[in-house]
Motif scaffolding. Structure first.
Motif, PDB file in Angstrom:
ATOM      1  N   PHE A  79       0.835  -1.203   0.000  1.00 55.85           N
ATOM      2  CA  PHE A  79       0.000   0.000   0.000  1.00 55.85           C
ATOM      3  C   PHE A  79       0.871   1.255   0.000  1.00 55.85           C
ATOM      4  O   PHE A  79       0.570   2.234  -0.680  1.00 55.85           O
ATOM      5  CB  PHE A  79      -0.931  -0.001   1.214  1.00 55.85           C
ATOM      6  CG  PHE A  79      -1.874   1.159   1.222  1.00 55.85           C
ATOM      7  CD1 PHE A  79      -3.056   1.110   0.514  1.00 55.85           C
ATOM      8  CD2 PHE A  79      -1.572   2.312   1.925  1.00 55.85           C
ATOM      9  CE1 PHE A  79      -3.924   2.186   0.502  1.00 55.85           C
ATOM     10  CE2 PHE A  79      -2.436   3.386   1.924  1.00 55.85           C
ATOM     11  CZ  PHE A  79      -3.610   3.322   1.212  1.00 55.85           C
ATOM     12  N   LEU A  80       1.951   1.230   0.754  1.00 60.64           N
ATOM     13  CA  LEU A  80       2.879   2.360   0.814  1.00 60.64           C
ATOM     14  C   LEU A  80       3.483   2.631  -0.561  1.00 60.64           C
ATOM     15  O   LEU A  80       3.523   3.781  -1.014  1.00 60.64           O
ATOM     16  CB  LEU A  80       3.972   2.077   1.845  1.00 60.64           C
ATOM     17  CG  LEU A  80       5.067   3.108   2.005  1.00 60.64           C
ATOM     18  CD1 LEU A  80       4.491   4.432   2.491  1.00 60.64           C
ATOM     19  CD2 LEU A  80       6.107   2.606   2.996  1.00 60.64           C
ATOM     20  N   PHE A  81       3.912   1.589  -1.251  1.00 62.88           N
ATOM     21  CA  PHE A  81       4.488   1.769  -2.580  1.00 62.88           C
ATOM     22  C   PHE A  81       3.437   2.214  -3.593  1.00 62.88           C
ATOM     23  O   PHE A  81       3.735   2.995  -4.490  1.00 62.88           O
ATOM     24  CB  PHE A  81       5.198   0.505  -3.041  1.00 62.88           C
ATOM     25  CG  PHE A  81       6.466   0.257  -2.284  1.00 62.88           C
ATOM     26  CD1 PHE A  81       7.493   1.193  -2.258  1.00 62.88           C
ATOM     27  CD2 PHE A  81       6.630  -0.907  -1.559  1.00 62.88           C
ATOM     28  CE1 PHE A  81       8.656   0.979  -1.549  1.00 62.88           C
ATOM     29  CE2 PHE A  81       7.797  -1.137  -0.845  1.00 62.88           C
ATOM     30  CZ  PHE A  81       8.817  -0.192  -0.838  1.00 62.88           C
ATOM     31  N   LEU A  82       2.214   1.741  -3.452  1.00 66.63           N
ATOM     32  CA  LEU A  82       1.133   2.203  -4.315  1.00 66.63           C
ATOM     33  C   LEU A  82       0.906   3.704  -4.130  1.00 66.63           C
ATOM     34  O   LEU A  82       0.729   4.444  -5.100  1.00 66.63           O
ATOM     35  CB  LEU A  82      -0.157   1.428  -4.020  1.00 66.63           C
ATOM     36  CG  LEU A  82      -1.389   1.850  -4.803  1.00 66.63           C
ATOM     37  CD1 LEU A  82      -1.199   1.593  -6.293  1.00 66.63           C
ATOM     38  CD2 LEU A  82      -2.619   1.131  -4.288  1.00 66.63           C
ATOM     39  N   THR A  83       0.940   4.164  -2.890  1.00 67.67           N
ATOM     40  CA  THR A  83       0.779   5.593  -2.622  1.00 67.67           C
ATOM     41  C   THR A  83       1.901   6.395  -3.262  1.00 67.67           C
ATOM     42  O   THR A  83       1.654   7.453  -3.853  1.00 67.67           O
ATOM     43  CB  THR A  83       0.752   5.858  -1.103  1.00 67.67           C
ATOM     44  OG1 THR A  83      -0.344   5.147  -0.538  1.00 67.67           O
ATOM     45  CG2 THR A  83       0.589   7.333  -0.801  1.00 67.67           C
ATOM     46  N   ILE A  84       3.127   5.903  -3.176  1.00 70.05           N
ATOM     47  CA  ILE A  84       4.258   6.616  -3.772  1.00 70.05           C
ATOM     48  C   ILE A  84       4.109   6.680  -5.287  1.00 70.05           C
ATOM     49  O   ILE A  84       4.324   7.737  -5.903  1.00 70.05           O
ATOM     50  CB  ILE A  84       5.584   5.943  -3.365  1.00 70.05           C
ATOM     51  CG1 ILE A  84       5.826   6.153  -1.871  1.00 70.05           C
ATOM     52  CG2 ILE A  84       6.750   6.488  -4.179  1.00 70.05           C
ATOM     53  CD1 ILE A  84       6.967   5.343  -1.314  1.00 70.05           C
ATOM     54  N   ILE A  85       3.718   5.573  -5.904  1.00 74.99           N
ATOM     55  CA  ILE A  85       3.538   5.560  -7.361  1.00 74.99           C
ATOM     56  C   ILE A  85       2.425   6.521  -7.771  1.00 74.99           C
ATOM     57  O   ILE A  85       2.582   7.306  -8.703  1.00 74.99           O
ATOM     58  CB  ILE A  85       3.258   4.128  -7.854  1.00 74.99           C
ATOM     59  CG1 ILE A  85       4.529   3.288  -7.720  1.00 74.99           C
ATOM     60  CG2 ILE A  85       2.749   4.132  -9.296  1.00 74.99           C
ATOM     61  CD1 ILE A  85       4.308   1.810  -7.916  1.00 74.99           C
ATOM     62  N   LEU A  86       1.312   6.490  -7.050  1.00 77.44           N
ATOM     63  CA  LEU A  86       0.216   7.415  -7.362  1.00 77.44           C
ATOM     64  C   LEU A  86       0.640   8.863  -7.160  1.00 77.44           C
ATOM     65  O   LEU A  86       0.263   9.751  -7.938  1.00 77.44           O
ATOM     66  CB  LEU A  86      -1.008   7.096  -6.501  1.00 77.44           C
ATOM     67  CG  LEU A  86      -1.768   5.836  -6.874  1.00 77.44           C
ATOM     68  CD1 LEU A  86      -2.853   5.548  -5.851  1.00 77.44           C
ATOM     69  CD2 LEU A  86      -2.367   5.963  -8.266  1.00 77.44           C
ATOM     70  N   PHE A  87       1.441   9.124  -6.128  1.00 77.53           N
ATOM     71  CA  PHE A  87       1.921  10.488  -5.889  1.00 77.53           C
ATOM     72  C   PHE A  87       2.821  10.945  -7.027  1.00 77.53           C
ATOM     73  O   PHE A  87       2.753  12.096  -7.463  1.00 77.53           O
ATOM     74  CB  PHE A  87       2.668  10.557  -4.556  1.00 77.53           C
ATOM     75  CG  PHE A  87       3.190  11.930  -4.237  1.00 77.53           C
ATOM     76  CD1 PHE A  87       2.333  12.936  -3.851  1.00 77.53           C
ATOM     77  CD2 PHE A  87       4.538  12.200  -4.327  1.00 77.53           C
ATOM     78  CE1 PHE A  87       2.808  14.204  -3.563  1.00 77.53           C
ATOM     79  CE2 PHE A  87       5.031  13.470  -4.039  1.00 77.53           C
ATOM     80  CZ  PHE A  87       4.165  14.469  -3.653  1.00 77.53           C
ATOM     81  N   LEU A  88       3.667  10.052  -7.543  1.00 80.06           N
ATOM     82  CA  LEU A  88       4.537  10.413  -8.659  1.00 80.06           C
ATOM     83  C   LEU A  88       3.740  10.675  -9.935  1.00 80.06           C
ATOM     84  O   LEU A  88       4.121  11.515 -10.750  1.00 80.06           O
ATOM     85  CB  LEU A  88       5.567   9.309  -8.901  1.00 80.06           C
ATOM     86  CG  LEU A  88       6.616   9.145  -7.798  1.00 80.06           C
ATOM     87  CD1 LEU A  88       7.493   7.932  -8.080  1.00 80.06           C
ATOM     88  CD2 LEU A  88       7.469  10.398  -7.651  1.00 80.06           C
ATOM     89  N   VAL A  89       2.611   9.983 -10.082  1.00 79.81           N
ATOM     90  CA  VAL A  89       1.783  10.167 -11.276  1.00 79.81           C
ATOM     91  C   VAL A  89       0.875  11.394 -11.142  1.00 79.81           C
ATOM     92  O   VAL A  89       0.804  12.230 -12.035  1.00 79.81           O
ATOM     93  CB  VAL A  89       0.935   8.895 -11.547  1.00 79.81           C
ATOM     94  CG1 VAL A  89      -0.089   9.139 -12.633  1.00 79.81           C
ATOM     95  CG2 VAL A  89       1.842   7.733 -11.895  1.00 79.81           C
ATOM     96  N   VAL A  90       0.189  11.502 -10.005  1.00 75.82           N
ATOM     97  CA  VAL A  90      -0.833  12.540  -9.835  1.00 75.82           C
ATOM     98  C   VAL A  90      -0.260  13.820  -9.231  1.00 75.82           C
ATOM     99  O   VAL A  90      -0.758  14.907  -9.484  1.00 75.82           O
ATOM    100  CB  VAL A  90      -1.986  11.997  -8.953  1.00 75.82           C
ATOM    101  CG1 VAL A  90      -3.045  13.034  -8.716  1.00 75.82           C
ATOM    102  CG2 VAL A  90      -2.590  10.771  -9.588  1.00 75.82           C
ATOM    103  N   GLY A  91       0.770  13.707  -8.413  1.00 72.79           N
ATOM    104  CA  GLY A  91       1.337  14.882  -7.755  1.00 72.79           C
ATOM    105  C   GLY A  91       0.614  15.191  -6.456  1.00 72.79           C
ATOM    106  O   GLY A  91       0.015  14.313  -5.834  1.00 72.79           O
TER     107      GLY A  91
END
Length: 184
Positions: free
Chosen positions: A106-118
């Protein structure tokens, strides 16, 4: 002067967390949970330091990014506390390595989404429409996006499970180190 009390206390707390982290990083014993405790202290220190920095920023453009980055560090803090409680409370025989991978996913999913969405992942940076209010008041006025509430539930769940592990371990058996478990 009253405006400086809160950030100064947060800076003192973060320095204390960093000192604890440095102390526990010195311990090389892999059999203990010292490394996990050091990571938990480090991320708690970064979290409180970022909260203190928000008091000193004067730019409404950087505040949404700083706020979003603080949320990600909060997830790291919750995960490192969970990792520490698992290593500290559950014996090697009973510990399943996959248990640590689920919250990390879940933590890595959040990081990936943050890199995509900002910074729009957690908050809507355009939401505070009032002019003339301070940056600090603005930080709490952002409309929260749905991922923010998922993030809060994830963090609280990890902290609750972590506390459950530690409480269970402190009261479950007669132990020599019971006072140490209760203190933690």
């Amino acid at each position: 002067m009253n405006n400086l009390v809160d950030p100064i206390l947060r800076i003192i707390i973060s320095i204390t967390c960093f000192l604890y982290a440095m102390y526990y990083m010195q311990r090389k014993d892999e059999a203990t949970a010292a490394g996990s405790f050091a990571a938990a202290q480090f991320f708690f220190g970064v979290w409180t330091l970022l909260d203190a920095v928000k008091f000193f920023t004067g730019d409404n453009d950087t505040l949404p990014w700083l706020q979003s980055f603080t949320y990600i560090i909060a997830e790291f803090s919750a995960y490192s506390l969970f990792r520490f409680s698992v290593r500290y409370s559950i014996s090697d025989k009973l510990r399943n390595k996959k248990t640590l991978l689920i919250p990390a996913g879940f933590l890595f999913l959040t990081i990936i989404l943050f890199l995509v969405v900002g910074n729009k992942l957690f908050i809507d940076p355009e939401s505070p429409a009032q002019k003339g209010i301070s940056v600090l008041e603005t930080a709490y006025m952002y409309h929260k996006n749905p991922w923010y509430f998922i993030h809060v539930a994830y963090c609280y769940l990890l902290v609750a499970v972590s506390m459950g592990f530690l409480i269970y371990r402190s009261v479950s058996r007669k132990q020599i180190h019971r006072k140490q478990y209760i203190l933690v």
